[in-house]
Scaffold this motif. Structure first.
Motif, PDB file in Angstrom:
ATOM      1  N   TYR A  24       0.835  -1.184   0.000  1.00 55.00           N
ATOM      2  CA  TYR A  24       0.000   0.000   0.000  1.00 55.00           C
ATOM      3  C   TYR A  24       0.878   1.245   0.000  1.00 55.00           C
ATOM      4  CZ  TYR A  24      -3.510  -3.343   1.714  1.00 55.00           C
ATOM      5  OH  TYR A  24      -4.350  -4.415   1.858  1.00 55.00           O
ATOM      6  N   ASP A  25       0.439   2.260  -0.693  1.00 54.51           N
ATOM      7  CA  ASP A  25       1.167   3.522  -0.727  1.00 54.51           C
ATOM      8  C   ASP A  25       0.801   4.330   0.521  1.00 54.51           C
ATOM      9  OD1 ASP A  25       2.464   5.864  -1.250  1.00 54.51           O
ATOM     10  OD2 ASP A  25       1.323   6.373  -3.054  1.00 54.51           O
ATOM     11  N   LEU A  26       1.641   4.267   1.521  1.00 52.79           N
ATOM     12  CA  LEU A  26       1.400   4.990   2.773  1.00 52.79           C
ATOM     13  C   LEU A  26       2.215   6.272   2.848  1.00 52.79           C
ATOM     14  CD1 LEU A  26       1.228   2.045   5.358  1.00 52.79           C
ATOM     15  CD2 LEU A  26      -0.508   2.909   3.781  1.00 52.79           C
ATOM     16  N   GLY A  27       2.803   6.675   1.728  1.00 55.80           N
ATOM     17  CA  GLY A  27       3.532   7.929   1.683  1.00 55.80           C
ATOM     18  C   GLY A  27       4.916   7.872   2.271  1.00 55.80           C
ATOM     19  N   SER A  28       5.485   6.676   2.392  1.00 51.93           N
ATOM     20  CA  SER A  28       6.823   6.527   2.966  1.00 51.93           C
ATOM     21  C   SER A  28       7.729   5.806   1.981  1.00 51.93           C
ATOM     22  CB  SER A  28       6.768   5.744   4.277  1.00 51.93           C
ATOM     23  OG  SER A  28       8.078   5.447   4.750  1.00 51.93           O
ATOM     24  N   ALA A  29       8.987   6.237   1.939  1.00 50.85           N
ATOM     25  CA  ALA A  29       9.973   5.589   1.083  1.00 50.85           C
ATOM     26  C   ALA A  29      10.611   4.382   1.771  1.00 50.85           C
ATOM     27  CB  ALA A  29      11.065   6.589   0.683  1.00 50.85           C
ATOM     28  N   HIS A  30      10.309   4.182   3.047  1.00 47.60           N
ATOM     29  CA  HIS A  30      10.873   3.047   3.771  1.00 47.60           C
ATOM     30  C   HIS A  30      10.446   1.755   3.068  1.00 47.60           C
ATOM     31  CE1 HIS A  30      11.608   0.092   6.926  1.00 47.60           C
ATOM     32  NE2 HIS A  30      12.330   1.006   7.565  1.00 47.60           N
ATOM     33  N   PRO A  31      11.376   0.872   2.760  1.00 49.76           N
ATOM     34  CA  PRO A  31      11.049  -0.300   1.929  1.00 49.76           C
ATOM     35  C   PRO A  31      10.043  -1.255   2.548  1.00 49.76           C
ATOM     36  CG  PRO A  31      13.275  -0.469   2.847  1.00 49.76           C
ATOM     37  CD  PRO A  31      12.806   0.924   3.119  1.00 49.76           C
ATOM     38  N   GLY A  58      15.545   2.443  10.760  1.00 50.22           N
ATOM     39  CA  GLY A  58      16.818   1.794  10.492  1.00 50.22           C
ATOM     40  C   GLY A  58      17.593   1.613  11.791  1.00 50.22           C
ATOM     41  N   GLU A  59      18.905   1.710  11.718  1.00 50.71           N
ATOM     42  CA  GLU A  59      19.728   1.514  12.908  1.00 50.71           C
ATOM     43  C   GLU A  59      19.503   2.608  13.948  1.00 50.71           C
ATOM     44  OE1 GLU A  59      21.547  -0.983  13.827  1.00 50.71           O
ATOM     45  OE2 GLU A  59      21.106  -2.106  12.018  1.00 50.71           O
ATOM     46  N   SER A  60      19.230   3.831  13.497  1.00 52.48           N
ATOM     47  CA  SER A  60      18.990   4.931  14.434  1.00 52.48           C
ATOM     48  C   SER A  60      17.492   5.113  14.648  1.00 52.48           C
ATOM     49  CB  SER A  60      19.600   6.230  13.900  1.00 52.48           C
ATOM     50  OG  SER A  60      19.026   6.575  12.657  1.00 52.48           O
ATOM     51  N   LEU A  61      17.109   5.420  15.886  1.00 55.77           N
ATOM     52  CA  LEU A  61      15.708   5.548  16.261  1.00 55.77           C
ATOM     53  C   LEU A  61      15.321   6.999  16.453  1.00 55.77           C
ATOM     54  CD1 LEU A  61      15.162   2.619  18.775  1.00 55.77           C
ATOM     55  CD2 LEU A  61      13.786   3.077  16.758  1.00 55.77           C
ATOM     56  N   ASP A  62      14.135   7.362  15.957  1.00 60.07           N
ATOM     57  CA  ASP A  62      13.580   8.695  16.178  1.00 60.07           C
ATOM     58  C   ASP A  62      12.155   8.524  16.685  1.00 60.07           C
ATOM     59  OD1 ASP A  62      12.652  11.248  16.206  1.00 60.07           O
ATOM     60  OD2 ASP A  62      12.873  11.621  14.059  1.00 60.07           O
ATOM     61  N   PRO A  63      11.944   8.604  18.002  1.00 58.80           N
ATOM     62  CA  PRO A  63      10.597   8.424  18.550  1.00 58.80           C
ATOM     63  C   PRO A  63       9.576   9.376  17.948  1.00 58.80           C
ATOM     64  CG  PRO A  63      12.226   8.360  20.304  1.00 58.80           C
ATOM     65  CD  PRO A  63      12.942   8.806  19.064  1.00 58.80           C
ATOM     66  N   GLY A  64      10.022  10.530  17.489  1.00 56.40           N
ATOM     67  CA  GLY A  64       9.090  11.493  16.907  1.00 56.40           C
ATOM     68  C   GLY A  64       8.418  10.958  15.655  1.00 56.40           C
ATOM     69  N   THR A  65       9.172  10.266  14.808  1.00 53.41           N
ATOM     70  CA  THR A  65       8.572   9.709  13.593  1.00 53.41           C
ATOM     71  C   THR A  65       7.604   8.580  13.948  1.00 53.41           C
ATOM     72  OG1 THR A  65      10.428   8.158  13.288  1.00 53.41           O
ATOM     73  CG2 THR A  65      10.581  10.317  12.207  1.00 53.41           C
ATOM     74  N   PHE A  66       7.921   7.836  15.003  1.00 52.19           N
ATOM     75  CA  PHE A  66       6.979   6.814  15.463  1.00 52.19           C
ATOM     76  C   PHE A  66       5.681   7.454  15.932  1.00 52.19           C
ATOM     77  CE2 PHE A  66       5.213   5.290  19.493  1.00 52.19           C
ATOM     78  CZ  PHE A  66       4.529   4.164  19.034  1.00 52.19           C
ATOM     79  N   GLU A  67       5.781   8.520  16.701  1.00 51.45           N
ATOM     80  CA  GLU A  67       4.584   9.175  17.236  1.00 51.45           C
ATOM     81  C   GLU A  67       3.684   9.685  16.120  1.00 51.45           C
ATOM     82  OE1 GLU A  67       6.487  12.015  19.739  1.00 51.45           O
ATOM     83  OE2 GLU A  67       6.157  10.823  21.562  1.00 51.45           O
ATOM     84  N   ARG A  68       4.273  10.207  15.068  1.00 49.32           N
ATOM     85  CA  ARG A  68       3.455  10.694  13.954  1.00 49.32           C
ATOM     86  C   ARG A  68       2.751   9.535  13.253  1.00 49.32           C
ATOM     87  NH1 ARG A  68       7.847  14.305  13.682  1.00 49.32           N
ATOM     88  NH2 ARG A  68       8.987  13.046  12.153  1.00 49.32           N
TER      89      ARG A  68
END
Length: 592
Positions: free
Chosen positions: A402-409, A486-496
């Motif tokens: 599904y196209d969820l607007g993310s480039a994450h594979p 990826g290897e680095s975590l960003d809780p902010g992107t998770f929250e969104r």
């Protein structure tokens, strides 16, 4: 009043019902047929295939073992070995227009993010087997099923849907039409249903042959059409390219079926008896939208196509898995705005692709002087590594994205069955129908962020046997990856991402409370709703028990929700009004 009424008690309707019940909804299923079983649902006429994607969906809800057993299949042929570290190579690839393909020719490197799972392959089943498993689960979850109640009327307004069946009216917040290719709900609700006209009349029958040795087993394409004989004695399928002229136009007699069979096969084969027979076409149609107000469509009610490739049941199960949790969250009032509209956004392209795949097969099979050359070319192309891999990706149901607007594979794709080192699997965690956050690094900041969605997203931390290079993954209740790191975590992107799919922490609402409490909650002004639901101490001074999924909350819990909302109103006038409304509701509960 139920939260949701479902028209149609087949596999798709029942799967939708169980998903809604897992989400805390009260569900009523209205089924046209009087009996749960029939000769059309049992083998051989009810023969169907479940793809690997459908097997994965059943696995996520703890239903795979029951479905495999009811189907007479073997689990060892479906899943990877329990101690497998790498996913096994594909063992099966569907046919294309009756032309077999060899799974050995699949390019495994073009099938990314595969991890070993008990559900790696599809298997043959029957409508009866799937319906039996789903009926048992639906009943266990408290779904009401009324048989012999065909829907005859549908009206809706901004608050509810009224469904008429057998002269009785049933009201609900939403209606889901799962009532098949000739859907009554689709017509009554005014959905546009567009597509292409048929090229053939198809027949499926259970017959007795005077000379069965004249016809070989399997698919047989001839200059005049196609016939299929399965290992089941007397099971016969035919496709007669007459433009769909015969379908349901007159009774199916032994003489007619024999004439068609002789013309297609070029033999003098004789049918001594016809026990059951039915006709169909390759008409390919799709609803332009899967939602109109409070009415939604799933399964064949939303799309029809020829049975070539056997993808109809799988497509419907995928609809049910996508719709169920979204509609349940919408009913609970905990969802982000617009979540329900993503059902059409995500599933309509999948349905369109299957319909086109079906059309391409029919076009390849259509008789004519150039047909053999075309079929030979298509077979040669599909038999290459790239062609077989394409067919595998298009038919297994595991590689939709599904196209969820993310480039994450991984985002938008079906989540691999991540396996923690302690033995826990992702699909074990998905059985309760909630979202799951997998934190392979046990990050403290991510864990704190996840607490804002406690009750809607289950947090699980620890190292995995193979994390595919991901630090964390958020998985929706339908098994689709909503966020990945990826290897680095960003809780902010998770929250969104969590807010997008599960609602903001300030809009979680009264999760798990009864329909009565939820009604009262939504009757209040938006300003009255508390930012986070917390139990309010009752007169005894003790906190009300938190409602468990599937269990009716106590009256004190219901009151705490409403009183909590009232006490959070800003402004004295609003506070007084809120207290009056909450108090009156609490003292005179409807139906008590």
């Amino acid at each position: 009043m139920h939260d949701v009424v479902i028209a149609g008690g087949g596999p798709v309707g029942l799967f939708t019902a169980t998903e809604l019940a897992l989400g805390g909804c009260s569900v009523l299923v209205l089924e046209r047929d009087e009996e749960a079983t029939s000769q059309w649902k049992a083998l051989p006429l009810g023969l169907r295939g479940l793809s690997a994607g459908s097997a994965e969906t059943f696995y996520r809800r703890g239903l795979l073992e029951a479905a495999v057993s009811a189907s007479g299949a073997h689990g060892a042929e479906i899943g990877a070995a329990p101690d497998a570290v790498e996913a096994p190579e594909p063992r099966d690839v569907s046919h294309f227009a009756g032309m077999g393909l060899n799974a050995v020719d699949t390019d495994v490197s073009a099938l990314p993010f595969r991890l070993p799972s008990p559900a790696m392959e599809g298997f043959m089943t029957s409508l009866e087997a799937v319906s039996t498993v789903m009926t048992e689960r639906a009943t266990a979850l408290g779904v009401d099923i009324l048989r012999g109640t065909p829907v005859t009327g549908v009206t809706q307004d901004e608050k509810c849907v009224t469904v008429t069946a057998r002269g009785q009216e049933h009201q609900a917040r939403y209606l889901v039409g799962c009532d098949g290719g000739r859907s009554t709900v689709r017509g009554l609700a005014g959905f546009d249903f567009v597509g292409t006209d048929p090229l053939f009349t198809g027949y499926v029958a259970e017959v007795t042959f005077a000379d069965p040795g004249q016809l070989s087993l399997g698919f047989d394409l001839t200059p005049n059409g196609m016939y299929l004989r399965t290992p089941f004695e007397g099971h016969l399928g035919m496709m007669d390219f007459d433009g769909g002229a015969f379908d349901r136009s007159q009774p199916l007699t032994r003489e007619h079926l024999q004439e068609v069979l002789r013309r297609i096969t070029g033999t003098d084969v004789t049918l001594t008896d016809v026990h059951l027979a039915s006709s169909f076409t390759d008409r390919a149609m799709q609803a332009t939208t899967y939602r109109k107000g409070r009415v939604l469509l799933a399964g064949d009610a939303a799309h029809i196509h020829s049975p070539l490739g056997g993808q109809g049941l799988d497509l419907g199960i995928g609809d049910a898995a996508n719709l169920g949790w979204k509609l349940a969250a919408t009913v609970r009032g905990t969802t982000a705005e617009g979540l329900l509209d993503t059902y059409t956004t995500e599933r309509h392209p999948v349905g369109a692709a299957v319909v086109d795949w079906s059309r391409a097969q029919v076009a390849t099979m259509e008789p004519g002087p150039n047909a053999p050359a075309l079929r030979q070319l298509v077979h040669e192309l599909l038999s290459t590594t790239d062609g077989t891999t394409l067919a595998h990706r298009r038919t297994t149901g595991l590689f939709n994205r599904y196209d969820l607007g993310s480039a994450h594979p991984l985002v938008g794709s079906t989540a691999p069955d991540f396996h923690f080192e302690d033995g826990t699997r992702l699909d074990d965690l998905l059985r309760r129908g909630r979202g799951v956050l997998l934190d392979f690094r046990a990050d403290h900041a991510l864990r704190r962020a996840a607490k804002n969605w406690d009750g809607h997203v289950q947090y699980a931390a620890g190292p995995a046997r193979n994390d595919l290079g991901r630090a964390a993954v958020l998985v929706r209740p339908d098994g689709v990856v909503a966020w990945g790191s990826g290897e680095s975590l960003d809780p902010g992107t998770f929250e969104r991402a969590a807010a997008r799919w599960f609602g903001s922490p300030q809009n979680q609402g009264p999760s798990g409370v009864s329909s009565w409490a939820r009604d009262a909650w939504h009757a209040l002004s938006p300003h009255a709703r508390i930012t986070q639901v917390r139990p309010v101490r009752g007169r005894s001074g003790r906190r009300p028990r938190r409602a468990r999924p599937g269990r009716r909350p106590s009256r004190s819990m219901e009151r705490s929700v409403i009183w909590g909302a009232a006490h959070r109103w800003s402004g004295s006038d609003c506070a007084d009004a809120g207290a009056d409304r909450a108090g009156s509701v609490g003292r005179a509960r409807p139906g008590a």
